[in-house]
Design a protein around this motif. Sequence first.
Motif, PDB file in Angstrom:
ATOM      1  N   VAL A   1      95.631  55.560 -59.456  1.00 29.56           N
ATOM      2  CA  VAL A   1      96.276  55.538 -58.145  1.00 29.56           C
ATOM      3  C   VAL A   1      96.419  54.057 -57.776  1.00 29.56           C
ATOM      4  CG1 VAL A   1      96.168  56.270 -55.736  1.00 29.56           C
ATOM      5  CG2 VAL A   1      95.166  57.727 -57.530  1.00 29.56           C
ATOM      6  N   ILE A   2      97.642  53.557 -57.843  1.00 27.10           N
ATOM      7  CA  ILE A   2      97.877  52.130 -57.616  1.00 27.10           C
ATOM      8  C   ILE A   2      97.733  51.824 -56.128  1.00 27.10           C
ATOM      9  CG2 ILE A   2      99.444  50.193 -57.987  1.00 27.10           C
ATOM     10  CD1 ILE A   2      98.578  51.697 -60.620  1.00 27.10           C
TER      11      ILE A   2
ATOM     12  N   GLY B   1     103.608  50.455 -58.830  1.00 26.32           N
ATOM     13  CA  GLY B   1     103.225  49.695 -57.649  1.00 26.32           C
ATOM     14  C   GLY B   1     102.482  50.580 -56.674  1.00 26.32           C
ATOM     15  N   PRO B   2     102.149  50.044 -55.506  1.00 25.55           N
ATOM     16  CA  PRO B   2     101.351  50.780 -54.530  1.00 25.55           C
ATOM     17  C   PRO B   2     101.899  52.169 -54.233  1.00 25.55           C
ATOM     18  CG  PRO B   2     101.602  48.512 -53.850  1.00 25.55           C
ATOM     19  CD  PRO B   2     102.504  48.703 -55.045  1.00 25.55           C
TER      20      PRO B   2
ATOM     21  N   VAL C   1      99.601  57.549 -61.900  1.00 23.70           N
ATOM     22  CA  VAL C   1      99.846  57.669 -63.338  1.00 23.70           C
ATOM     23  C   VAL C   1      98.916  58.755 -63.868  1.00 23.70           C
ATOM     24  CG1 VAL C   1      99.848  56.453 -65.548  1.00 23.70           C
ATOM     25  CG2 VAL C   1     100.363  55.183 -63.428  1.00 23.70           C
ATOM     26  N   LEU C   2      99.495  59.799 -64.464  1.00 27.52           N
ATOM     27  CA  LEU C   2      98.710  60.909 -65.014  1.00 27.52           C
ATOM     28  C   LEU C   2      98.555  60.705 -66.515  1.00 27.52           C
ATOM     29  CD1 LEU C   2     100.460  63.814 -63.096  1.00 27.52           C
ATOM     30  CD2 LEU C   2      98.392  62.563 -62.457  1.00 27.52           C
TER      31      LEU C   2
ATOM     32  N   PHE D   1      93.751  49.401 -58.700  1.00 26.75           N
ATOM     33  CA  PHE D   1      93.985  50.837 -58.667  1.00 26.75           C
ATOM     34  C   PHE D   1      92.675  51.597 -58.777  1.00 26.75           C
ATOM     35  CE2 PHE D   1      94.663  49.297 -62.981  1.00 26.75           C
ATOM     36  CZ  PHE D   1      93.987  50.191 -63.792  1.00 26.75           C
ATOM     37  N   LEU D   2      92.695  52.816 -58.270  1.00 26.25           N
ATOM     38  CA  LEU D   2      91.584  53.728 -58.489  1.00 26.25           C
ATOM     39  C   LEU D   2      91.818  54.428 -59.810  1.00 26.25           C
ATOM     40  CD1 LEU D   2      91.198  55.392 -54.981  1.00 26.25           C
ATOM     41  CD2 LEU D   2      89.890  53.486 -55.932  1.00 26.25           C
ATOM     42  N   CYS D   3      90.778  54.591 -60.578  1.00 25.59           N
ATOM     43  CA  CYS D   3      90.839  55.372 -61.807  1.00 25.59           C
ATOM     44  C   CYS D   3      89.928  56.580 -61.593  1.00 25.59           C
ATOM     45  CB  CYS D   3      90.373  54.542 -62.992  1.00 25.59           C
ATOM     46  SG  CYS D   3      90.469  55.454 -64.535  1.00 25.59           S
ATOM     47  N   ILE D   4      90.530  57.757 -61.624  1.00 30.19           N
ATOM     48  CA  ILE D   4      89.810  59.001 -61.377  1.00 30.19           C
ATOM     49  C   ILE D   4      89.770  59.783 -62.686  1.00 30.19           C
ATOM     50  CG2 ILE D   4      89.785  61.139 -60.024  1.00 30.19           C
ATOM     51  CD1 ILE D   4      91.548  59.482 -57.965  1.00 30.19           C
TER      52      ILE D   4
END
Length: 120
Positions: free
Chosen positions: A60-61, A79-80, A84-85, A104-107
């Motif tokens: 999640v940017i 960008g914000p 990205v899946l 970015f958050l990486c989940i």
Amino acid sequence: MKERIVQPKEENEILTPEGCFILEISNSPLDEEVSITRTRVQPGVTTAFHRLRDTVERYVIIEGTGMVEVGSLPPSVVGPGDVVLIPAGTAQRIRNTGDRDLVFLCICTPRFRQEAYEEI
């Protein structure tokens, strides 16, 4: 899982061999289903080409701009607000194309474990 408040500490951010800075927000055996990191890539840096075995990722940017490569997709500008899946086992990397940090958050589901990481 039990209810709790997680408060990550900025001083726990680390530089990874992959080429990015990681701050673990939530990655615990108390919550096996998911992990969350804040990832920071400095201007001009491209992370190592890698994949995660048996782990789905979502970026999640939050700030900055980048060029992401994921599986068979063409390289794409992000960008914000972009998400990205990344399916489990899919090759990936990201390059900061801007003049400030790409954040970015990486989940990950299930939660990230180092043994799932495979450099390509």
